[in-house]
Design a protein around this motif. Structure first.
Motif, PDB file in Angstrom:
ATOM      1  N   GLU A 232       0.811  -1.213   0.000  1.00  0.00           N
ATOM      2  CA  GLU A 232       0.000   0.000   0.000  1.00  0.00           C
ATOM      3  C   GLU A 232       0.850   1.271   0.000  1.00  0.00           C
ATOM      4  O   GLU A 232       0.505   2.253  -0.664  1.00  0.00           O
ATOM      5  N   LYS A 238      -1.042   5.285  -4.552  1.00  0.00           N
ATOM      6  CA  LYS A 238      -2.265   5.569  -3.805  1.00  0.00           C
ATOM      7  C   LYS A 238      -2.592   7.045  -3.929  1.00  0.00           C
ATOM      8  O   LYS A 238      -1.813   7.902  -3.509  1.00  0.00           O
ATOM      9  N   SER A 244     -11.634   6.128  -2.556  1.00  0.00           N
ATOM     10  CA  SER A 244     -11.527   4.686  -2.765  1.00  0.00           C
ATOM     11  C   SER A 244     -10.152   4.166  -2.366  1.00  0.00           C
ATOM     12  O   SER A 244     -10.033   3.040  -1.867  1.00  0.00           O
ATOM     13  N   SER A 245      -9.097   4.967  -2.559  1.00  0.00           N
ATOM     14  CA  SER A 245      -7.752   4.535  -2.180  1.00  0.00           C
ATOM     15  C   SER A 245      -7.629   4.408  -0.671  1.00  0.00           C
ATOM     16  O   SER A 245      -7.091   3.424  -0.151  1.00  0.00           O
ATOM     17  N   ARG A 247     -10.109   4.014   1.411  1.00  0.00           N
ATOM     18  CA  ARG A 247     -10.996   2.935   1.823  1.00  0.00           C
ATOM     19  C   ARG A 247     -10.341   1.575   1.585  1.00  0.00           C
ATOM     20  O   ARG A 247     -10.483   0.660   2.403  1.00  0.00           O
ATOM     21  N   ARG A 248      -9.618   1.445   0.493  1.00  0.00           N
ATOM     22  CA  ARG A 248      -8.928   0.185   0.207  1.00  0.00           C
ATOM     23  C   ARG A 248      -7.872  -0.108   1.265  1.00  0.00           C
ATOM     24  O   ARG A 248      -7.763  -1.243   1.764  1.00  0.00           O
ATOM     25  N   THR A 249      -7.095   0.910   1.648  1.00  0.00           N
ATOM     26  CA  THR A 249      -6.042   0.720   2.640  1.00  0.00           C
ATOM     27  C   THR A 249      -6.629   0.324   3.986  1.00  0.00           C
ATOM     28  O   THR A 249      -6.171  -0.632   4.628  1.00  0.00           O
ATOM     29  N   THR A 251      -9.510  -1.012   4.614  1.00  0.00           N
ATOM     30  CA  THR A 251     -10.129  -2.324   4.510  1.00  0.00           C
ATOM     31  C   THR A 251      -9.094  -3.431   4.639  1.00  0.00           C
ATOM     32  O   THR A 251      -9.312  -4.435   5.346  1.00  0.00           O
ATOM     33  N   ARG A 252      -7.964  -3.276   3.986  1.00  0.00           N
ATOM     34  CA  ARG A 252      -6.932  -4.310   4.034  1.00  0.00           C
ATOM     35  C   ARG A 252      -6.337  -4.442   5.434  1.00  0.00           C
ATOM     36  O   ARG A 252      -6.109  -5.555   5.927  1.00  0.00           O
ATOM     37  N   VAL A 302     -17.351   0.536   4.378  1.00  0.00           N
ATOM     38  CA  VAL A 302     -17.101   0.376   2.942  1.00  0.00           C
ATOM     39  C   VAL A 302     -18.329   0.790   2.139  1.00  0.00           C
ATOM     40  O   VAL A 302     -18.218   1.485   1.107  1.00  0.00           O
ATOM     41  N   SER A 306     -18.345   4.095  -0.300  1.00  0.00           N
ATOM     42  CA  SER A 306     -18.566   3.971  -1.743  1.00  0.00           C
ATOM     43  C   SER A 306     -19.728   4.846  -2.205  1.00  0.00           C
ATOM     44  O   SER A 306     -19.682   5.455  -3.276  1.00  0.00           O
TER      45      SER A 306
END
Length: 319
Positions: A232, A238, A244-245, A247-249, A251-252, A302, A306
């Motif tokens: 990440e 990123k 969204s970036s 949120r992706r971090t 989430t992971r 999430v 979104s």
């Protein structure tokens, strides 16, 4: 935080196309002058560098005559030095920036394309210059580094300067996490060897392998955390301005924690059940319930994130 891929550049270009066109049009309108066709290479270089002091994403300048033939060498900016000042005499009458400029009296901007000089996505902005009698003197062309221009628009240029230092710091942290994971793996291997010895030796009590599982589970969780941080913050690009970036971090990272805690809770249940400590099983059950609530909270985050980003994109498109 790696460099933007071509996909990221194109995606951001589509989002900021109108603002970018307005910016480039104002730059070239103020910069273009018929006197440039009478200046030598050094004068053109000095003029371009003065422009780049305010707009560092400008990478190249060259002049074309009325027939599309380049009548100056490529003039690189001070931020994008090319290996050789070439291009003089090249016929560019078939290029979009020439054809578009000849069809109008206004500034034109091409679609993104891969630069043959720097192998980066760029676009060209050009304007037709006419003389007092109305005849065409030539065309002034500026090549723009698209990624740098988008960073300039987003106010991200200064952060990009510090990005290599951020990468070094994150890489050091990841290295430390990997060392800890390797240490736990070695300890787990040692404990596993001890259990194997007690199994093959007669008259020895076989040890319960929960310690091994705990060490290996912790090693897995810490390794996964280091891997996620490396991907990440070092390897992947990123966009911190895009929800969204982020949120992706998040989430992971939360997913890693949920998996590790869930495994530990199950191990606690098995351990207490086998050792006859059933009164402590409720503690593990509470951990599992907390993990489930964390998973639900992550799903809500999430989903709402979104939807919020979709609303923002919709408003941007309407404006």
């Amino acid at each position: 935080m790696s460099k933007m891929s071509h996909f990221n550049v194109i995606e951001q270009y589509e989002d900021h196309k109108r603002a970018l066109f307005t910016l480039l049009s104002s730059i070239l309108t103020c910069f273009a002058d018929i006197k440039m066709f009478e200046q030598n290479q050094d004068e053109l270089t000095e003029k371009l560098n003065s422009l780049c002091s305010y707009y560092p994403f400008v990478s190249l300048l060259y002049l074309l005559d009325a027939n599309g033939k380049q009548i100056s060498r490529n003039v690189p900016s001070k931020y994008f030095k090319s290996p050789a000042k070439i291009g003089f005499g090249v016929d560019r009458s078939n290029r979009p920036y020439y054809a578009l400029a000849m069809a109008t009296d206004h500034v034109v901007v091409t679609e993104p394309y891969l630069s043959s000089v720097r192998q980066e996505l760029c676009l060209s902005t050009s304007i037709k210059i006419t003389q007092a009698d109305g005849s065409v003197k030539g065309v002034i062309v500026l090549d723009i580094d698209l990624g740098a221009a988008l960073a300039f628009l987003a106010g991200d240029s200064r952060r990009l300067y510090f990005e290599p230092y951020f990468k070094v710091m994150y890489s050091s942290i990841v290295l430390g996490l990997f060392i800890v994971a390797l240490t736990l793996l070695c300890i787990g291997g040692s404990e596993c060897f001890k259990i194997f010895v007690t199994m093959v030796k007669p008259n020895t009590t076989t040890e319960t392998p929960f310690g091994v599982v705990i060490y290996l589970t912790l090693a897995l969780a810490i390794f996964d955390l280091g891997k996620t941080t490396l991907e990440e913050e070092v390897l992947l690009y990123k966009d911190i301005l895009r929800h969204s970036s982020t949120r992706r971090t998040i989430t992971r990272f939360i997913s890693v924690i949920i998996i590790a805690v869930s495994i530990e809770a199950l191990l606690m249940i098995f351990k207490f059940a086998l050792n006859g400590e059933s009164e402590h099983i409720l503690q593990a059950v509470w951990i599992i319930i907390a993990t489930a609530l964390l998973l639900i909270a992550l799903g809500v985050y999430v989903y709402l994130g979104s939807k919020a980003e979709a609303q923002l994109l919709k408003k941007t498109t309407m404006h």
